[in-house]
Design a protein around this motif. Structure first.
Motif, mmCIF file in Angstrom:
data_model
loop_
_atom_site.group_PDB
_atom_site.id
_atom_site.type_symbol
_atom_site.label_atom_id
_atom_site.label_comp_id
_atom_site.label_asym_id
_atom_site.label_seq_id
_atom_site.Cartn_x
_atom_site.Cartn_y
_atom_site.Cartn_z
ATOM 1 N N VAL A 154 -7.975 20.900 -41.524
ATOM 2 C CA VAL A 154 -8.383 22.007 -40.783
ATOM 3 C C VAL A 154 -8.741 21.584 -39.333
ATOM 4 C CG1 VAL A 154 -9.576 23.055 -42.930
ATOM 5 C CG2 VAL A 154 -10.955 21.510 -41.678
ATOM 6 N N GLY A 155 -9.003 22.395 -38.555
ATOM 7 C CA GLY A 155 -8.971 22.283 -37.261
ATOM 8 C C GLY A 155 -10.484 22.090 -36.685
ATOM 9 N N ASP A 156 -11.353 22.092 -37.572
ATOM 10 C CA ASP A 156 -12.750 22.183 -36.855
ATOM 11 C C ASP A 156 -13.580 20.737 -37.493
ATOM 12 O OD1 ASP A 156 -12.841 22.828 -39.537
ATOM 13 O OD2 ASP A 156 -14.014 24.350 -39.422
ATOM 14 N N SER B 152 -18.023 16.745 -50.760
ATOM 15 C CA SER B 152 -16.504 16.349 -50.667
ATOM 16 C C SER B 152 -15.888 17.505 -49.656
ATOM 17 C CB SER B 152 -15.838 16.634 -51.947
ATOM 18 O OG SER B 152 -15.894 17.793 -52.595
ATOM 19 N N GLY B 153 -14.676 17.288 -49.020
ATOM 20 C CA GLY B 153 -14.108 18.021 -48.065
ATOM 21 C C GLY B 153 -12.695 17.921 -47.775
ATOM 22 N N ASN B 154 -12.330 18.150 -46.586
ATOM 23 C CA ASN B 154 -11.002 17.893 -46.063
ATOM 24 C C ASN B 154 -10.957 16.653 -45.159
ATOM 25 O OD1 ASN B 154 -9.498 20.437 -46.871
ATOM 26 N ND2 ASN B 154 -11.381 21.315 -45.905
ATOM 27 N N ARG C 20 -16.601 8.130 -43.894
ATOM 28 C CA ARG C 20 -17.816 8.025 -43.225
ATOM 29 C C ARG C 20 -18.423 9.818 -43.306
ATOM 30 N NH1 ARG C 20 -13.976 5.027 -41.356
ATOM 31 N NH2 ARG C 20 -14.528 3.051 -40.552
ATOM 32 N N GLU C 21 -19.551 9.647 -42.925
ATOM 33 C CA GLU C 21 -20.060 11.086 -42.843
ATOM 34 C C GLU C 21 -19.448 12.055 -41.747
ATOM 35 O OE1 GLU C 21 -24.659 13.232 -42.518
ATOM 36 O OE2 GLU C 21 -24.358 11.125 -41.823
ATOM 37 N N ASN C 22 -19.326 11.573 -40.696
ATOM 38 C CA ASN C 22 -18.689 12.058 -39.491
ATOM 39 C C ASN C 22 -17.134 12.825 -39.610
ATOM 40 O OD1 ASN C 22 -20.653 11.873 -37.714
ATOM 41 N ND2 ASN C 22 -19.822 10.318 -36.409
ATOM 42 N N THR C 23 -16.542 11.790 -40.609
ATOM 43 C CA THR C 23 -15.211 12.616 -40.933
ATOM 44 C C THR C 23 -15.175 14.136 -41.655
ATOM 45 O OG1 THR C 23 -14.082 10.647 -41.215
ATOM 46 C CG2 THR C 23 -13.455 12.259 -42.627
ATOM 47 N N LEU C 24 -16.312 14.134 -42.452
ATOM 48 C CA LEU C 24 -16.284 15.320 -43.222
ATOM 49 C C LEU C 24 -17.134 16.353 -42.426
ATOM 50 C CD1 LEU C 24 -17.230 14.535 -46.869
ATOM 51 C CD2 LEU C 24 -15.012 14.955 -45.870
ATOM 52 N N PHE C 25 -17.812 16.212 -41.245
ATOM 53 C CA PHE C 25 -18.543 17.056 -40.499
ATOM 54 C C PHE C 25 -17.528 18.282 -39.933
ATOM 55 C CE2 PHE C 25 -20.333 18.808 -36.320
ATOM 56 C CZ PHE C 25 -21.372 19.266 -36.917
ATOM 57 N N ASP C 26 -17.987 19.441 -40.238
ATOM 58 C CA ASP C 26 -17.126 20.513 -39.758
ATOM 59 C C ASP C 26 -17.946 21.594 -38.974
ATOM 60 O OD1 ASP C 26 -18.432 21.445 -42.168
ATOM 61 O OD2 ASP C 26 -16.789 22.325 -42.945
#
Length: 199
Positions: A96-98, A130-132, A169-175
């Protein structure tokens, strides 16, 4: 090899403006995603969007740009357009782009786990979240093409028995879904700058 599919067709209703074209550190949010994927070793890099400015970013970085003329059909439309425009590959990695803080090493980690078992769906997680980006094996092609609405691939994940979760990392999933998230992003930057200046 894996193909990267970037879904950038959303309406950002919770933000009230196109969040992918909001500025962070003098770049648009979408540019962070596109730039970091450009550094990866993908068979193809496909950008699906309804926005002309985002198409131009993708073209400059040699993405295969696909126009989404039915964005109101939801996230499933971007997924299907991405898959339809892929040449044969072992898996599809959906971005995703965000997620401007996504980490290159985490992307490589997800790909490494997928290559160890190309029958598994690979999902990043941090603690209980979990996320992208998620990687789907190409064996799920028909299921991806049969998706409807705005639920994305969650229905496929729920019915699959072959899933691997990978700690990132936490930052990777931050949207960035809303203005509070965006302000949080700016606050993180200010805290990082303060930390660097105090060293």
């Amino acid at each position: 090899m894996i193909s990267a599919i970037i879904m950038a067709s959303g309406f950002s209703k919770r933000m009230g403006q196109n969040k992918l074209l909001m500025k962070y550190n003098n770049k648009f949010l979408i540019e962070y995603t596109l730039n970091i994927i450009s550094e990866g070793n993908f068979k193809q890099k496909i950008l699906v969007t309804q926005y002309e400015e985002i198409k131009e970013f993708g073209e400059k970085l040699d993405y295969k740009v696909v126009s989404n003329i039915y964005p109101s059909k939801g996230q499933s439309e971007s997924i299907k357009l991405g898959v339809k425009n892929c040449d044969y590959c072992e898996g599809y990695m959906f971005f995703v782009g965000d997620q401007p803080l996504i980490n290159k090493k985490d992307i490589e980690k997800l790909i490494k786990v997928f290559k160890e078992d190309t029958d598994c769906i690979v999902i990043p997680k941090y603690k209980d979240k979990s996320g992208n980006p998620v990687i789907y094996p190409s064996t799920y092609k028909e299921q991806l093409l049969n998706l409807r609405g705005d639920k994305g691939g969650k229905s496929i994940i729920k019915s699959s028995h072959k899933i691997k979760y990978v700690n990132v990392r936490e930052n990777t999933l931050f949207d960035v879904d809303n203005i509070d998230d965006f302000n949080n992003l700016l606050r993180r930057r200010a805290e990082n700058e303060k930390g660097h200046n105090s060293n």
